[in-house]
Design an enzyme around this catalytic site. Structure first.
Site, PDB file in Angstrom:
ATOM      1  N   GLU A   1      30.244 -21.818   4.581  1.00  0.00           N
ATOM      2  CA  GLU A   1      30.569 -21.553   5.988  1.00  0.00           C
ATOM      3  C   GLU A   1      31.011 -20.191   6.008  1.00  0.00           C
ATOM      4  O   GLU A   1      31.790 -19.701   4.959  1.00  0.00           O
ATOM      5  CB  GLU A   1      31.827 -22.611   6.394  1.00  0.00           C
ATOM      6  CG  GLU A   1      32.305 -22.455   7.816  1.00  0.00           C
ATOM      7  CD  GLU A   1      31.327 -22.563   8.955  1.00  0.00           C
ATOM      8  OE1 GLU A   1      30.392 -21.746   8.902  1.00  0.00           O
ATOM      9  OE2 GLU A   1      31.096 -23.549   9.555  1.00  0.00           O
ATOM     10  N   ASP A   2      30.894 -19.460   7.298  1.00  0.00           N
ATOM     11  CA  ASP A   2      31.409 -18.216   7.096  1.00  0.00           C
ATOM     12  C   ASP A   2      32.780 -18.113   7.593  1.00  0.00           C
ATOM     13  O   ASP A   2      33.817 -17.330   6.985  1.00  0.00           O
ATOM     14  CB  ASP A   2      30.748 -17.168   8.276  1.00  0.00           C
ATOM     15  CG  ASP A   2      30.709 -17.942   9.559  1.00  0.00           C
ATOM     16  OD1 ASP A   2      30.793 -19.115   9.748  1.00  0.00           O
ATOM     17  OD2 ASP A   2      30.039 -17.222  10.657  1.00  0.00           O
TER      18      ASP A   2
ATOM     19  N   ASP B   1      38.393 -21.629  11.339  1.00  0.00           N
ATOM     20  CA  ASP B   1      39.240 -21.263  12.170  1.00  0.00           C
ATOM     21  C   ASP B   1      40.274 -22.452  12.647  1.00  0.00           C
ATOM     22  O   ASP B   1      41.216 -22.809  11.694  1.00  0.00           O
ATOM     23  CB  ASP B   1      38.706 -20.608  13.453  1.00  0.00           C
ATOM     24  CG  ASP B   1      39.420 -19.747  14.361  1.00  0.00           C
ATOM     25  OD1 ASP B   1      40.557 -19.789  14.281  1.00  0.00           O
ATOM     26  OD2 ASP B   1      38.884 -19.236  15.331  1.00  0.00           O
TER      27      ASP B   1
ATOM     28  N   PHE C   1      40.635 -11.221  15.746  1.00  0.00           N
ATOM     29  CA  PHE C   1      39.256 -11.548  16.118  1.00  0.00           C
ATOM     30  C   PHE C   1      38.348 -10.651  15.205  1.00  0.00           C
ATOM     31  O   PHE C   1      38.320  -9.421  15.277  1.00  0.00           O
ATOM     32  CB  PHE C   1      38.995 -11.525  17.490  1.00  0.00           C
ATOM     33  CG  PHE C   1      37.528 -12.322  17.838  1.00  0.00           C
ATOM     34  CD1 PHE C   1      37.716 -13.389  18.223  1.00  0.00           C
ATOM     35  CD2 PHE C   1      36.385 -11.803  17.647  1.00  0.00           C
ATOM     36  CE1 PHE C   1      36.488 -14.309  18.437  1.00  0.00           C
ATOM     37  CE2 PHE C   1      35.140 -12.353  18.159  1.00  0.00           C
ATOM     38  CZ  PHE C   1      35.237 -13.712  18.199  1.00  0.00           C
TER      39      PHE C   1
ATOM     40  N   ARG D   1      26.603  -8.862  14.157  1.00  0.00           N
ATOM     41  CA  ARG D   1      26.240  -9.817  13.137  1.00  0.00           C
ATOM     42  C   ARG D   1      25.749  -8.963  11.908  1.00  0.00           C
ATOM     43  O   ARG D   1      26.020  -9.186  10.743  1.00  0.00           O
ATOM     44  CB  ARG D   1      25.383 -10.878  13.523  1.00  0.00           C
ATOM     45  CG  ARG D   1      25.727 -11.938  14.276  1.00  0.00           C
ATOM     46  CD  ARG D   1      24.711 -13.097  14.338  1.00  0.00           C
ATOM     47  NE  ARG D   1      24.862 -13.917  15.615  1.00  0.00           N
ATOM     48  CZ  ARG D   1      25.854 -15.181  15.587  1.00  0.00           C
ATOM     49  NH1 ARG D   1      26.514 -15.281  14.345  1.00  0.00           N
ATOM     50  NH2 ARG D   1      26.000 -15.749  16.552  1.00  0.00           N
TER      51      ARG D   1
HETATM   52  C1  PRP Z   1      32.043 -20.266  13.655  1.00  0.00           C
HETATM   53  C2  PRP Z   1      32.031 -20.330  12.453  1.00  0.00           C
HETATM   54  C3  PRP Z   1      32.460 -21.745  12.365  1.00  0.00           C
HETATM   55  C4  PRP Z   1      33.240 -22.103  13.563  1.00  0.00           C
HETATM   56  C5  PRP Z   1      34.544 -22.121  13.173  1.00  0.00           C
HETATM   57  O1  PRP Z   1      30.774 -20.608  14.448  1.00  0.00           O
HETATM   58  O2  PRP Z   1      30.610 -20.119  11.928  1.00  0.00           O
HETATM   59  O3  PRP Z   1      31.346 -22.643  12.413  1.00  0.00           O
HETATM   60  O4  PRP Z   1      33.127 -21.127  14.486  1.00  0.00           O
HETATM   61  O5  PRP Z   1      35.486 -22.427  14.092  1.00  0.00           O
HETATM   62  P1  PRP Z   1      36.676 -23.546  13.925  1.00  0.00           P
HETATM   63  O6  PRP Z   1      37.121 -23.749  12.544  1.00  0.00           O
HETATM   64  O7  PRP Z   1      37.744 -23.188  15.003  1.00  0.00           O
HETATM   65  O8  PRP Z   1      35.868 -24.883  14.438  1.00  0.00           O
HETATM   66  P2  PRP Z   1      30.470 -20.209  15.997  1.00  0.00           P
HETATM   67  O9  PRP Z   1      30.681 -21.278  16.856  1.00  0.00           O
HETATM   68  O10 PRP Z   1      31.045 -18.939  16.578  1.00  0.00           O
HETATM   69  O11 PRP Z   1      29.000 -20.084  16.023  1.00  0.00           O
HETATM   70  P3  PRP Z   1      28.031 -18.999  15.329  1.00  0.00           P
HETATM   71  O12 PRP Z   1      28.154 -19.152  13.689  1.00  0.00           O
HETATM   72  O13 PRP Z   1      26.758 -19.165  15.760  1.00  0.00           O
HETATM   73  O14 PRP Z   1      28.395 -17.710  15.719  1.00  0.00           O
END
Ligand code: PRP
Length: 180
Positions: free
Chosen positions: A102-103, A106, A155, A168
């Site tokens: 996972e990137d 949050d 952010f 990105r």
């Molecule tokens: C981001 C990230 C996680 C998630 C984390 O994805 O890649 O999957 O948010 O947030 P959380 O811990 O509050 O649930 P995003 O929904 O931005 O989609 P993307 O990767 O397509 O940009």
């Protein structure tokens, strides 16, 4: 040399060099732990694709890769708590050693949901490798066996992470300028 900072990016939080160094260390750790296990790496789209691409090229063990896409309802900068899978795995996870890549974690809501969904499918093991952790916003506790960086509640964009689908492609993790 990277180009100039986009004006919307206030500053670099994690440089390209620091990212490369840490990704290499994580890959070494994973390579040690997964010897002989041929793990299935699972990356949620889209943000994790850059981290995944760099990580696997430093691994010393053979792996398989698959992707899921999760959608959360509500505003883009805050998970509402409602998650669903919009693109499922194409590989059966039963009996496999799963490693979620996972990137960013949050609130933890997205990852928590994915962990629950994968645990129901009888994997041999399930661990998480996250590049970035923003613990101040956590609403759901999740275990991160491999972690790149703990970051403050700001952010961030770049290295796969977007704001409105922009940034990105930046090779570093930067802090987005807040308007107003
Ligand atoms: C981001 C990230 C996680 C998630 C984390 O994805 O890649 O999957 O948010 O947030 P959380 O811990 O509050 O649930 P995003 O929904 O931005 O989609 P993307 O990767 O397509 O940009």
């Amino acid at each position: 040399m990277p180009g100039p900072l986009p004006p919307e990016v206030e500053k670099i939080l994690i440089s390209q060099q620091a990212l490369a160094r840490r990704v290499k260390q994580l890959a070494a750790q994973i390579s040690r732990d997964y010897q002989g296990l041929r793990p299935l790496l699972i990356a949620p789209l889209k943000g994790a694709f850059v981290f995944l691409a760099d990580l696997i090229r430093h691994l010393k063990v053979p792996v398989e890769v698959d992707f899921v896409r999760l959608a959360s309802y509500g505003a883009s900068t805050q998970s509402s708590g409602q998650v669903r899978i919009t693109k499922d795995l194409e590989t059966s996870p039963a009996g496999r050693h799963l490693l979620i890549v996972e990137d960013i974690v949050d609130t933890g809501v997205t990852l928590g949901y994915l962990i629950d969904a994968l645990r129901q499918r009888s994997p041999a093991s399930l661990k998480v490798c996250a590049l970035l952790d923003k613990p101040q916003r956590r609403r759901r506790q999740v275990g991160l066996e491999y972690l790149g960086f703990t970051i403050p509640d700001q952010f961030v964009v770049g290295y796969g992470l977007d704001f409105g689908e922009k940034y990105r492609e930046l090779p570093f993790v930067g802090i987005l300028r807040r308007e107003g």
